[in-house]
Design a protein around this motif. Structure first.
Motif, mmCIF file in Angstrom:
data_model
loop_
_atom_site.group_PDB
_atom_site.id
_atom_site.type_symbol
_atom_site.label_atom_id
_atom_site.label_comp_id
_atom_site.label_asym_id
_atom_site.label_seq_id
_atom_site.Cartn_x
_atom_site.Cartn_y
_atom_site.Cartn_z
ATOM 1 N N ALA A 44 10.012 11.143 -48.325
ATOM 2 C CA ALA A 44 10.913 10.139 -47.744
ATOM 3 C C ALA A 44 10.367 9.627 -46.412
ATOM 4 O O ALA A 44 10.406 8.414 -46.145
ATOM 5 N N SER A 45 9.827 10.518 -45.579
ATOM 6 C CA SER A 45 9.280 10.102 -44.281
ATOM 7 C C SER A 45 8.097 9.155 -44.462
ATOM 8 O O SER A 45 7.994 8.135 -43.779
ATOM 9 N N VAL A 46 7.222 9.504 -45.381
ATOM 10 C CA VAL A 46 6.032 8.669 -45.605
ATOM 11 C C VAL A 46 6.431 7.301 -46.143
ATOM 12 O O VAL A 46 5.923 6.273 -45.688
ATOM 13 N N LEU A 47 7.328 7.286 -47.109
ATOM 14 C CA LEU A 47 7.732 5.996 -47.683
ATOM 15 C C LEU A 47 8.498 5.154 -46.662
ATOM 16 O O LEU A 47 8.319 3.935 -46.609
ATOM 17 N N LEU A 48 9.313 5.790 -45.845
ATOM 18 C CA LEU A 48 10.032 5.066 -44.801
ATOM 19 C C LEU A 48 9.044 4.499 -43.782
ATOM 20 O O LEU A 48 9.158 3.339 -43.378
ATOM 21 N N TRP A 49 8.079 5.319 -43.383
ATOM 22 C CA TRP A 49 7.066 4.833 -42.448
ATOM 23 C C TRP A 49 6.309 3.660 -43.044
ATOM 24 O O TRP A 49 6.053 2.668 -42.371
ATOM 25 N N ALA A 50 5.921 3.785 -44.330
ATOM 26 C CA ALA A 50 5.165 2.704 -44.972
ATOM 27 C C ALA A 50 5.975 1.418 -45.033
ATOM 28 O O ALA A 50 5.431 0.325 -44.909
ATOM 29 N N LEU A 62 -4.720 2.185 -43.236
ATOM 30 C CA LEU A 62 -4.036 3.380 -42.729
ATOM 31 C C LEU A 62 -2.772 3.633 -43.543
ATOM 32 O O LEU A 62 -2.451 4.772 -43.880
ATOM 33 N N ARG A 63 -2.087 2.569 -43.896
ATOM 34 C CA ARG A 63 -0.858 2.689 -44.681
ATOM 35 C C ARG A 63 -1.136 3.360 -46.035
ATOM 36 O O ARG A 63 -0.447 4.285 -46.436
ATOM 37 N N GLN A 64 -2.172 2.905 -46.730
ATOM 38 C CA GLN A 64 -2.505 3.492 -48.028
ATOM 39 C C GLN A 64 -2.908 4.956 -47.890
ATOM 40 O O GLN A 64 -2.524 5.791 -48.702
ATOM 41 N N ALA A 65 -3.666 5.275 -46.852
ATOM 42 C CA ALA A 65 -4.108 6.651 -46.647
ATOM 43 C C ALA A 65 -2.927 7.564 -46.355
ATOM 44 O O ALA A 65 -2.818 8.655 -46.925
ATOM 45 N N VAL A 66 -2.031 7.119 -45.488
ATOM 46 C CA VAL A 66 -0.874 7.952 -45.136
ATOM 47 C C VAL A 66 0.026 8.148 -46.344
ATOM 48 O O VAL A 66 0.502 9.264 -46.611
ATOM 49 N N VAL A 67 0.263 7.104 -47.102
ATOM 50 C CA VAL A 67 1.116 7.225 -48.284
ATOM 51 C C VAL A 67 0.476 8.159 -49.306
ATOM 52 O O VAL A 67 1.140 9.034 -49.870
ATOM 53 N N THR A 68 -0.809 8.026 -49.526
ATOM 54 C CA THR A 68 -1.504 8.888 -50.489
ATOM 55 C C THR A 68 -1.444 10.343 -50.064
ATOM 56 O O THR A 68 -1.111 11.221 -50.863
ATOM 57 N N VAL A 69 -1.762 10.616 -48.824
ATOM 58 C CA VAL A 69 -1.718 11.992 -48.326
ATOM 59 C C VAL A 69 -0.285 12.528 -48.393
ATOM 60 O O VAL A 69 -0.059 13.672 -48.793
ATOM 61 N N LEU A 100 8.435 0.548 -42.886
ATOM 62 C CA LEU A 100 8.806 0.022 -41.573
ATOM 63 C C LEU A 100 7.644 -0.210 -40.614
ATOM 64 O O LEU A 100 7.798 -0.871 -39.604
ATOM 65 N N ALA A 101 6.486 0.373 -40.890
ATOM 66 C CA ALA A 101 5.335 0.220 -39.987
ATOM 67 C C ALA A 101 4.884 -1.233 -39.971
ATOM 68 O O ALA A 101 4.913 -1.912 -40.999
ATOM 69 N N PRO A 102 4.485 -1.713 -38.804
ATOM 70 C CA PRO A 102 4.007 -3.110 -38.743
ATOM 71 C C PRO A 102 2.744 -3.301 -39.559
ATOM 72 O O PRO A 102 1.877 -2.432 -39.593
ATOM 73 N N ARG A 103 2.664 -4.426 -40.225
ATOM 74 C CA ARG A 103 1.500 -4.729 -41.045
ATOM 75 C C ARG A 103 0.511 -5.556 -40.241
ATOM 76 O O ARG A 103 0.888 -6.439 -39.485
ATOM 77 N N ARG A 104 -0.776 -5.289 -40.479
ATOM 78 C CA ARG A 104 -1.823 -6.080 -39.824
ATOM 79 C C ARG A 104 -2.024 -7.359 -40.614
ATOM 80 O O ARG A 104 -1.978 -7.377 -41.829
ATOM 81 N N GLN A 105 -2.301 -8.418 -39.894
ATOM 82 C CA GLN A 105 -2.617 -9.681 -40.551
ATOM 83 C C GLN A 105 -4.086 -9.666 -40.952
ATOM 84 O O GLN A 105 -4.937 -9.220 -40.197
ATOM 85 N N ALA A 106 -4.361 -10.147 -42.152
ATOM 86 C CA ALA A 106 -5.744 -10.196 -42.643
ATOM 87 C C ALA A 106 -6.533 -11.210 -41.819
ATOM 88 O O ALA A 106 -6.055 -12.308 -41.544
ATOM 89 N N ALA A 107 -7.737 -10.815 -41.462
ATOM 90 C CA ALA A 107 -8.589 -11.737 -40.701
ATOM 91 C C ALA A 107 -9.121 -12.796 -41.643
ATOM 92 O O ALA A 107 -9.559 -12.516 -42.731
ATOM 93 N N GLY A 108 -9.068 -14.004 -41.254
ATOM 94 C CA GLY A 108 -9.544 -15.024 -42.170
ATOM 95 C C GLY A 108 -9.885 -16.200 -41.440
ATOM 96 O O GLY A 108 -10.213 -17.159 -41.251
#
Length: 189
Positions: A173-179, A61-68, A181-189
Protein backbone atom coordinates in the motif's frame (compact mmCIF):
# COMPACT_ATOMS: atom_id res chain seq x y z
CA UNK A 1 9.97 -3.99 -40.26
CA UNK A 2 8.16 -2.92 -43.43
CA UNK A 3 10.04 -0.97 -46.09
CA UNK A 4 9.54 2.79 -46.12
CA UNK A 5 9.65 5.00 -49.20
CA UNK A 6 10.40 8.67 -49.89
CA UNK A 7 7.72 10.73 -51.64
CA UNK A 8 8.89 14.11 -53.03
CA UNK A 9 6.78 17.23 -52.62
CA UNK A 10 6.88 20.25 -54.94
CA UNK A 11 8.28 22.34 -52.04
CA UNK A 12 11.35 20.10 -51.83
CA UNK A 13 10.37 18.13 -48.72
CA UNK A 14 10.58 14.39 -48.76
CA UNK A 15 7.82 12.56 -46.93
CA UNK A 16 8.26 9.05 -45.63
CA UNK A 17 5.41 6.71 -46.56
CA UNK A 18 4.74 3.07 -45.77
CA UNK A 19 3.07 0.36 -47.86
CA UNK A 20 -0.06 0.52 -45.67
CA UNK A 21 -0.55 4.11 -46.94
CA UNK A 22 -0.58 3.04 -50.62
CA UNK A 23 -3.41 4.64 -52.59
CA UNK A 24 -4.17 7.26 -49.94
CA UNK A 25 -3.21 10.92 -49.53
CA UNK A 26 -0.70 12.53 -47.17
CA UNK A 27 -0.23 16.16 -46.28
CA UNK A 28 3.15 17.86 -46.44
CA UNK A 29 4.31 20.45 -43.92
CA UNK A 30 3.75 23.08 -46.61
CA UNK A 31 0.06 22.12 -46.77
CA UNK A 32 0.15 20.37 -50.13
CA UNK A 33 -1.80 17.12 -50.40
CA UNK A 34 0.11 14.36 -52.13
CA UNK A 35 -1.25 11.15 -53.61
CA UNK A 36 0.63 8.06 -52.41
CA UNK A 37 1.15 5.64 -55.32
CA UNK A 38 -0.24 2.10 -55.27
CA UNK A 39 1.92 -0.74 -54.01
CA UNK A 40 3.43 -1.27 -57.45
CA UNK A 41 4.11 2.47 -57.77
CA UNK A 42 5.80 2.57 -54.33
CA UNK A 43 8.50 0.21 -55.56
CA UNK A 44 9.61 2.85 -58.07
CA UNK A 45 10.22 5.38 -55.25
CA UNK A 46 13.56 5.54 -53.45
CA UNK A 47 13.60 3.65 -50.16
CA UNK A 48 14.09 5.52 -46.91
CA UNK A 49 16.96 4.43 -44.74
CA UNK A 50 15.74 2.02 -42.18
CA UNK A 51 17.56 2.49 -38.96
CA UNK A 52 17.05 0.10 -36.19
CA UNK A 53 16.86 2.27 -33.14
CA UNK A 54 18.22 0.71 -30.07
CA UNK A 55 15.82 0.73 -27.23
CA UNK A 56 17.09 2.89 -24.46
CA UNK A 57 14.82 1.48 -21.81
CA UNK A 58 15.70 3.18 -18.61
CA UNK A 59 14.02 2.40 -15.36
CA UNK A 60 12.61 5.37 -13.63
CA UNK A 61 12.80 5.72 -9.89
CA UNK A 62 9.06 5.14 -9.75
CA UNK A 63 9.31 1.81 -11.59
CA UNK A 64 12.23 0.67 -9.44
CA UNK A 65 10.49 1.53 -6.17
CA UNK A 66 7.25 -0.14 -7.22
CA UNK A 67 9.08 -3.27 -8.38
CA UNK A 68 11.12 -3.56 -5.20
CA UNK A 69 8.03 -2.86 -3.09
CA UNK A 70 6.02 -5.56 -4.84
CA UNK A 71 8.88 -8.06 -4.47
CA UNK A 72 9.26 -7.26 -0.76
CA UNK A 73 5.49 -7.64 -0.33
CA UNK A 74 5.61 -11.03 -2.05
CA UNK A 75 8.43 -12.20 0.22
CA UNK A 76 6.52 -11.05 3.32
CA UNK A 77 3.35 -12.72 2.08
CA UNK A 78 5.28 -15.96 1.41
CA UNK A 79 6.67 -15.84 4.95
CA UNK A 80 3.10 -15.47 6.20
CA UNK A 81 2.08 -18.51 4.14
CA UNK A 82 4.89 -20.53 5.73
CA UNK A 83 3.71 -19.48 9.20
CA UNK A 84 0.14 -20.41 8.22
CA UNK A 85 1.37 -23.86 7.17
CA UNK A 86 3.09 -24.28 10.55
CA UNK A 87 -0.11 -23.15 12.28
CA UNK A 88 -2.12 -25.78 10.39
CA UNK A 89 0.39 -28.50 11.38
CA UNK A 90 0.13 -27.47 15.04
CA UNK A 91 -3.67 -27.60 14.82
CA UNK A 92 -3.50 -31.12 13.41
CA UNK A 93 -1.13 -32.23 16.18
CA UNK A 94 -3.40 -30.62 18.78
CA UNK A 95 -6.37 -32.55 17.40
CA UNK A 96 -4.49 -35.79 18.02
CA UNK A 97 -4.49 -35.03 21.77
CA UNK A 98 -8.26 -35.27 21.94
CA UNK A 99 -9.18 -38.71 23.21
CA UNK A 100 -12.41 -40.28 22.12
CA UNK A 101 -13.96 -43.53 23.26
CA UNK A 102 -12.59 -45.17 20.11
CA UNK A 103 -9.01 -44.06 20.76
CA UNK A 104 -9.19 -45.22 24.41
CA UNK A 105 -10.51 -48.63 23.28
CA UNK A 106 -7.69 -48.86 20.70
CA UNK A 107 -5.12 -47.98 23.35
CA UNK A 108 -6.53 -50.65 25.73
CA UNK A 109 -6.40 -53.23 22.96
CA UNK A 110 -2.79 -52.25 22.14
CA UNK A 111 -1.74 -52.56 25.82
CA UNK A 112 -3.31 -56.03 26.12
CA UNK A 113 -1.62 -57.21 22.91
CA UNK A 114 1.75 -55.89 24.12
CA UNK A 115 1.32 -57.55 27.54
CA UNK A 116 0.62 -60.89 25.85
CA UNK A 117 3.93 -60.63 23.92
CA UNK A 118 6.11 -59.42 26.81
CA UNK A 119 8.62 -61.67 28.48
CA UNK A 120 8.65 -61.84 32.30
CA UNK A 121 11.77 -59.64 32.37
CA UNK A 122 10.08 -56.96 30.20
CA UNK A 123 7.06 -57.06 32.53
CA UNK A 124 9.34 -56.57 35.53
CA UNK A 125 10.97 -53.52 33.84
CA UNK A 126 7.53 -52.10 33.10
CA UNK A 127 6.60 -52.54 36.76
CA UNK A 128 9.78 -50.87 38.02
CA UNK A 129 9.85 -47.93 35.60
CA UNK A 130 6.17 -47.26 34.87
CA UNK A 131 3.67 -48.85 37.28
CA UNK A 132 5.51 -48.45 40.61
CA UNK A 133 6.34 -44.70 40.14
CA UNK A 134 2.76 -44.09 39.01
CA UNK A 135 1.34 -45.76 42.14
CA UNK A 136 3.62 -43.65 44.31
CA UNK A 137 3.10 -40.28 42.59
CA UNK A 138 -0.38 -40.75 41.18
CA UNK A 139 -1.50 -40.12 37.62
CA UNK A 140 -0.53 -36.83 36.10
CA UNK A 141 -2.70 -35.64 33.25
CA UNK A 142 0.07 -34.53 30.95
CA UNK A 143 -2.44 -34.28 28.15
CA UNK A 144 -3.88 -31.00 29.50
CA UNK A 145 -0.46 -29.32 29.71
CA UNK A 146 0.28 -30.45 26.15
CA UNK A 147 -3.07 -29.07 24.97
CA UNK A 148 -2.33 -25.74 26.65
CA UNK A 149 1.13 -25.59 25.06
CA UNK A 150 -0.33 -26.36 21.62
CA UNK A 151 -3.08 -23.78 22.09
CA UNK A 152 -0.51 -21.11 22.99
CA UNK A 153 1.70 -22.05 20.03
CA UNK A 154 -1.26 -21.99 17.64
CA UNK A 155 -2.33 -18.61 18.98
CA UNK A 156 1.18 -17.20 18.55
CA UNK A 157 1.45 -18.57 15.00
CA UNK A 158 -1.87 -16.91 14.16
CA UNK A 159 -0.62 -13.54 15.45
CA UNK A 160 2.72 -14.02 13.68
CA UNK A 161 0.96 -14.81 10.40
CA UNK A 162 -1.16 -11.67 10.69
CA UNK A 163 1.96 -9.61 11.40
CA UNK A 164 3.70 -10.90 8.24
CA UNK A 165 0.62 -10.43 6.07
CA UNK A 166 -0.03 -7.01 7.58
CA UNK A 167 3.56 -5.99 6.82
CA UNK A 168 3.16 -7.22 3.24
CA UNK A 169 -0.04 -5.22 2.82
CA UNK A 170 1.51 -2.13 4.43
CA UNK A 171 4.58 -2.23 2.16
CA UNK A 172 2.47 -2.75 -0.94
CA UNK A 173 0.00 0.00 0.00
CA UNK A 174 2.84 2.44 0.83
CA UNK A 175 4.62 1.80 -2.45
CA UNK A 176 1.47 2.12 -4.54
CA UNK A 177 0.43 5.27 -2.69
CA UNK A 178 3.88 6.76 -3.20
CA UNK A 179 3.79 5.84 -6.89
CA UNK A 180 0.41 7.50 -7.27
CA UNK A 181 1.28 10.68 -5.39
CA UNK A 182 4.97 11.24 -6.21
CA UNK A 183 5.61 14.06 -8.67
CA UNK A 184 6.29 12.89 -12.20
CA UNK A 185 9.22 14.15 -14.23
CA UNK A 186 8.49 15.70 -17.58
CA UNK A 187 10.13 13.92 -20.51
CA UNK A 188 12.90 15.93 -22.10
CA UNK A 189 12.09 16.68 -25.66
Amino acid sequence: MAARYLLDCTCGNRLTVEPRQAGSQVTCDCGARLDVPTLRGLQALPQAETRVEKSTAVWTLRQAVVTVGVLVSLVLFAAGLRIWQQERTLQQERAKLEFTADTVAEMDKSVIENLDRMTPYQMWQGWVYIVKPTTQQGFVDMNESHKTAFDEAISWKGRERLIWWGAAAAVLASVLLWAALAPRRQAAG
